[in-house]
Design a protein around this motif. Structure first.
Motif, PDB file in Angstrom:
ATOM      1  N   GLN A   1       0.819  -1.197   0.000  1.00  0.00           N
ATOM      2  CA  GLN A   1       0.000   0.000   0.000  1.00  0.00           C
ATOM      3  C   GLN A   1       0.863   1.262   0.000  1.00  0.00           C
ATOM      4  OE1 GLN A   1      -3.474  -0.119  -0.165  1.00  0.00           O
ATOM      5  NE2 GLN A   1      -3.025  -2.296  -0.492  1.00  0.00           N
ATOM      6  N   ILE A   2       0.387   2.272  -0.734  1.00  0.00           N
ATOM      7  CA  ILE A   2       1.037   3.588  -0.778  1.00  0.00           C
ATOM      8  C   ILE A   2       0.034   4.613  -0.257  1.00  0.00           C
ATOM      9  CG2 ILE A   2       2.134   5.323  -2.263  1.00  0.00           C
ATOM     10  CD1 ILE A   2       2.618   3.061  -4.312  1.00  0.00           C
ATOM     11  N   PRO A   3       0.350   5.368   0.778  1.00  0.00           N
ATOM     12  CA  PRO A   3       1.629   5.442   1.488  1.00  0.00           C
ATOM     13  C   PRO A   3       1.720   4.544   2.719  1.00  0.00           C
ATOM     14  CG  PRO A   3       0.244   7.215   2.234  1.00  0.00           C
ATOM     15  CD  PRO A   3      -0.572   6.445   1.214  1.00  0.00           C
ATOM     16  N   GLY A   4       0.688   3.720   2.972  1.00  0.00           N
ATOM     17  CA  GLY A   4       0.679   2.934   4.207  1.00  0.00           C
ATOM     18  C   GLY A   4       1.946   2.139   4.432  1.00  0.00           C
ATOM     19  N   ASP A   5       2.337   1.350   3.430  1.00  0.00           N
ATOM     20  CA  ASP A   5       3.557   0.552   3.555  1.00  0.00           C
ATOM     21  C   ASP A   5       4.803   1.329   3.118  1.00  0.00           C
ATOM     22  OD1 ASP A   5       2.230  -1.833   4.430  1.00  0.00           O
ATOM     23  OD2 ASP A   5       1.526  -2.111   2.367  1.00  0.00           O
ATOM     24  N   ILE A   6       4.683   2.023   1.991  1.00  0.00           N
ATOM     25  CA  ILE A   6       5.835   2.763   1.443  1.00  0.00           C
ATOM     26  C   ILE A   6       5.368   4.119   0.920  1.00  0.00           C
ATOM     27  CG2 ILE A   6       7.693   2.773  -0.274  1.00  0.00           C
ATOM     28  CD1 ILE A   6       7.592  -0.259  -0.311  1.00  0.00           C
ATOM     29  N   ALA A   7       6.019   5.171   1.360  1.00  0.00           N
ATOM     30  CA  ALA A   7       5.750   6.522   0.862  1.00  0.00           C
ATOM     31  C   ALA A   7       6.711   6.830  -0.282  1.00  0.00           C
ATOM     32  CB  ALA A   7       5.921   7.544   1.986  1.00  0.00           C
ATOM     33  N   VAL A   8       6.228   7.608  -1.261  1.00  0.00           N
ATOM     34  CA  VAL A   8       7.040   7.899  -2.455  1.00  0.00           C
ATOM     35  C   VAL A   8       7.032   9.394  -2.740  1.00  0.00           C
ATOM     36  CG1 VAL A   8       7.393   7.417  -4.915  1.00  0.00           C
ATOM     37  CG2 VAL A   8       6.413   5.648  -3.429  1.00  0.00           C
ATOM     38  N   ILE A   9       8.223   9.938  -3.013  1.00  0.00           N
ATOM     39  CA  ILE A   9       8.349  11.342  -3.426  1.00  0.00           C
ATOM     40  C   ILE A   9       9.100  11.403  -4.750  1.00  0.00           C
ATOM     41  CG2 ILE A   9       9.393  13.590  -2.926  1.00  0.00           C
ATOM     42  CD1 ILE A   9       8.981  13.181  -0.045  1.00  0.00           C
ATOM     43  N   GLY A  10       8.580  12.198  -5.692  1.00  0.00           N
ATOM     44  CA  GLY A  10       9.231  12.407  -6.979  1.00  0.00           C
ATOM     45  C   GLY A  10       9.891  13.771  -7.052  1.00  0.00           C
ATOM     46  N   PHE A  11      10.190  14.192  -8.274  1.00  0.00           N
ATOM     47  CA  PHE A  11      10.847  15.483  -8.472  1.00  0.00           C
ATOM     48  C   PHE A  11      10.466  16.037  -9.845  1.00  0.00           C
ATOM     49  CE2 PHE A  11      14.534  17.934  -6.725  1.00  0.00           C
ATOM     50  CZ  PHE A  11      14.599  18.917  -7.695  1.00  0.00           C
ATOM     51  N   ASN A  12      10.053  17.300  -9.888  1.00  0.00           N
ATOM     52  CA  ASN A  12       9.770  18.116 -11.089  1.00  0.00           C
ATOM     53  C   ASN A  12       8.308  18.525 -11.215  1.00  0.00           C
ATOM     54  OD1 ASN A  12      12.350  18.402 -12.141  1.00  0.00           O
ATOM     55  ND2 ASN A  12      12.216  16.516 -13.337  1.00  0.00           N
ATOM     56  N   ASN A  13       7.369  17.761 -10.624  1.00  0.00           N
ATOM     57  CA  ASN A  13       5.942  18.067 -10.749  1.00  0.00           C
ATOM     58  C   ASN A  13       5.516  18.159 -12.216  1.00  0.00           C
ATOM     59  OD1 ASN A  13       3.351  18.536  -9.711  1.00  0.00           O
ATOM     60  ND2 ASN A  13       3.614  20.754  -9.790  1.00  0.00           N
ATOM     61  N   THR A  14       5.839  17.125 -12.984  1.00  0.00           N
ATOM     62  CA  THR A  14       5.371  17.045 -14.363  1.00  0.00           C
ATOM     63  C   THR A  14       3.907  16.622 -14.364  1.00  0.00           C
ATOM     64  OG1 THR A  14       6.250  14.791 -14.464  1.00  0.00           O
ATOM     65  CG2 THR A  14       7.628  16.560 -15.344  1.00  0.00           C
ATOM     66  N   PHE A  15       3.203  16.844 -15.491  1.00  0.00           N
ATOM     67  CA  PHE A  15       1.752  16.692 -15.472  1.00  0.00           C
ATOM     68  C   PHE A  15       1.246  15.301 -15.068  1.00  0.00           C
ATOM     69  CE2 PHE A  15       2.586  15.524 -19.920  1.00  0.00           C
ATOM     70  CZ  PHE A  15       1.731  14.444 -20.111  1.00  0.00           C
ATOM     71  N   PRO A  16       1.943  14.173 -15.368  1.00  0.00           N
ATOM     72  CA  PRO A  16       1.382  12.884 -14.937  1.00  0.00           C
ATOM     73  C   PRO A  16       1.314  12.712 -13.421  1.00  0.00           C
ATOM     74  CG  PRO A  16       3.036  12.562 -16.660  1.00  0.00           C
ATOM     75  CD  PRO A  16       3.170  13.976 -16.181  1.00  0.00           C
ATOM     76  N   SER A  17       2.086  13.514 -12.680  1.00  0.00           N
ATOM     77  CA  SER A  17       2.171  13.301 -11.233  1.00  0.00           C
ATOM     78  C   SER A  17       0.838  13.492 -10.522  1.00  0.00           C
ATOM     79  CB  SER A  17       3.234  14.222 -10.615  1.00  0.00           C
ATOM     80  OG  SER A  17       2.892  15.584 -10.788  1.00  0.00           O
ATOM     81  N   SER A  18      -0.040  14.338 -11.071  1.00  0.00           N
ATOM     82  CA  SER A  18      -1.341  14.549 -10.430  1.00  0.00           C
ATOM     83  C   SER A  18      -2.407  13.611 -10.988  1.00  0.00           C
ATOM     84  CB  SER A  18      -1.792  16.004 -10.604  1.00  0.00           C
ATOM     85  OG  SER A  18      -2.181  16.253 -11.945  1.00  0.00           O
ATOM     86  N   LEU A  19      -2.100  12.914 -12.072  1.00  0.00           N
ATOM     87  CA  LEU A  19      -3.103  12.096 -12.744  1.00  0.00           C
ATOM     88  C   LEU A  19      -3.069  10.621 -12.346  1.00  0.00           C
ATOM     89  CD1 LEU A  19      -2.768  13.552 -16.367  1.00  0.00           C
ATOM     90  CD2 LEU A  19      -4.119  14.417 -14.460  1.00  0.00           C
TER      91      LEU A  19
END
Length: 356
Positions: A276-294
């Protein structure tokens, strides 16, 4: 079929009953003339449908009103907003833009640089693949800082990475951004934070990794090279790196990723493994490109001001073109942390439609 002869400056001069130099002064704006002469030349040029030969003009002035942009990948979702911004600002100033894809290969990048020397290019915006730790990096930077065509300087502005203290550059606070992202995960109580970095042959890859390590050290967390991997910017590498992390360290409960595309690959891998995300593993990306919100869950990420970076790069390039001896300028942009569902179940899930 006969081709219509192109009207030249001599025909315009004859029609306006003025000298060729007067026509040149009017059409090129090189010297002021009286209003009466200006009107006569303009009228003659319109009557004859005169069109200036841009190639001939560039040969004479050694100015093409064209700038080049070299990026590692035009397929990357990061670059379109940045390139569009460059195009918009350049167009407002009467410049065209040529875009070149180096495919992340320094040798191809160098070939483009040499090619552009012979195309009367007025300036270059460069997202370089240079590994500044490589033995010949100083020689290459020296060549870039003194690039010219037949004595005419060709200014270069770096974007994304400042590869030299002698070249203008527009960057983001890579180290500070990854430090804050990792610090945020620590504040959430995450204990085993993995890292999937962008290639460390790029200076920004090194800086982002340094920010991650700095936050861990400050919190007295164990530094474990076994949970620090390097991807290639693309989703598949993010997937494969995450797969390796899960195999190496089953206790991993968070991961900081060097860009959104790899983070999306990591999310797919985590979900495919029944976690589960974020229950088991939290994830952070970089750049805030358009797919990140979709995607689902939506991706927490560091937002880079892509449009502003493009506008700043063009502005610095024009500044350098007008004054080759101007003091070197470095613009560093702050990245905002956008908290979404991949780290907080109550994080933003709104779709970002502000893209084309």
């Amino acid at each position: 079929m006969t081709l219509e002869k192109r009207v030249g400056i001599k025909e315009v001069a004859r029609r306006a009953n003025v000298s060729i130099s007067t026509v040149s002064n009017v059409l090129n704006g090189s010297r002021p003339v009286s209003p009466e002469l200006f009107e006569r030349v303009q009228t003659a040029a319109q009557e004859l449908n005169y069109e200036a030969n841009p190639f001939a003009r560039s040969l004479k002035s050694k100015k093409s009103n064209n700038i080049a942009v070299i990026v590692p990948s035009i397929n990357s979702v990061f670059f379109p907003p940045l390139l569009q911004s460059i195009q918009n600002i350049a167009s407002e100033h009467g410049f065209s833009v040529s875009i070149y894809d180096s495919r992340g290969d320094l040798e191809i990048e160098r070939q483009y640089i040499q090619l552009l020397k012979f195309q009367w290019i007025d300036g270059i915006i460069l997202s370089s693949c240079l590994d500044t730790a490589s033995p010949d990096s100083k020689k290459y930077v020296h060549e870039l800082s003194r690039l010219n065509a037949e004595g005419k300087p060709i200014p270069i502005v770096c974007i994304e990475a400042a590869i030299s203290d002698h070249l203008d550059a527009v960057v983001v606070d890579d180290k500070e951004s990854l430090y804050r992202a990792t610090q945020y995960l620590i504040s959430l109580g995450r204990k085993r934070i993995g890292f999937i970095g962008s290639p460390c042959t790029f200076s920004m890859g090194k800086l982002r990794k340094a920010g991650y390590l700095s936050a861990l050290a400050e919190a007295n967390y164990q530094i474990d090279s076994g949970i620090m991997l390097e991807g290639d910017y693309y989703p598949e590498s993010g997937y494969q790196c995450m797969k390796q992390l899960l195999h190496t360290e089953p206790r991993i409960d968070a991961v900081v990723v060097g860009n959104d595309s790899m983070a999306i690959g990591a999310i797919r891998c985590i979900k495919n493994n029944g976690l589960q995300i974020p229950g088991d593993i939290a994830v952070i990306g970089f750049n805030n490109t358009f797919p990140s919100s979709l995607i689902s869950p939506s991706l927490t990420t560091l937002s880079t001001p892509k449009e502003q970076m493009g506008a700043d790069a063009v502005t610095l390039l024009f500044r350098r073109m007008n004054d080759h001896k101007a003091e070197r300028k470095l613009i560093v942009h702050h990245c905002d942390l956008i908290i979404r569902e991949s780290t907080d179940v109550n994080g933003s899930r709104e779709w970002d439609f502000n893209w084309r």
